[in-house]
Design an enzyme around this catalytic site. Sequence first.
Site, PDB file in Angstrom:
ATOM      1  CG  ASP A 171      -1.955   2.148   6.397  1.00 51.97           C
ATOM      2  OD1 ASP A 171      -2.383   2.978   7.065  1.00 51.97           O
ATOM      3  OD2 ASP A 171      -2.148   1.754   5.294  1.00 51.97           O
ATOM      4  CG  ASP A 182      -1.762   1.102   1.386  1.00 53.35           C
ATOM      5  OD1 ASP A 182      -2.424   1.640   0.456  1.00 53.35           O
ATOM      6  OD2 ASP A 182      -1.533   1.701   2.536  1.00 53.35           O
TER       7      ASP A 182
END
Length: 213
Positions: A163, A7
Amino acid sequence: MTRIVFDLDGTLIDSAEDVQGIANAILPPDLPPVTLPEVRAFMGEGTPTFIRRLIDARDLPTDSFDTLHKGFMARYKTAVTRTTVYPGVAETLSDLRAAGHRLGLCTNKPAAPARAVLAHLGLAEYFDVLLGGDSLPQRKPDPAPLLAILANLGDTRALYVGDSETDAETAHAAAVPFLLFTEGYPKGPTDKIACTARFSSFSALPGLVAQLG
């Protein structure tokens, strides 16, 4: 060799101050400015969702979406000056590449702003494939972008690094082990996010990759 997909916002970079600046630039001047905690809570599911959350938070008319979204996107590609790289990210990406792993990036940030900030921060060279939130009809937590990147990277073992709850859901839907960076933009406690392993420092990531091999 492992296919490792990352990400972007909240995982490799902290872009919240730049996004905050854009959001406040498009808000009517008589409204309270959006705060950093609000920005982090709004991020992670693509710019349309961000704008809808901004509208809800400031009680703006729903028909203001198109104007706000257009203004946001007009500023997004150049919003790079207050974005920072999390400590150890560049060194870790370099080490992973040197070890023979192939790296991809799967973000809900639109592709052009994602490429712009990676270039500005000197991170673009590490990634073989990048898909943004506007690259496919689907965006995370739909697994399609992650699966498309992995297909492009080969057919070896795969990992996804993110995350947030959205990233965890994406990895689960793609049946890919998930490594959680705990210092990003989760919506709730990180110990409640399902993952294969978690880490707070990027210096730990190469060891985790090796352990999972």
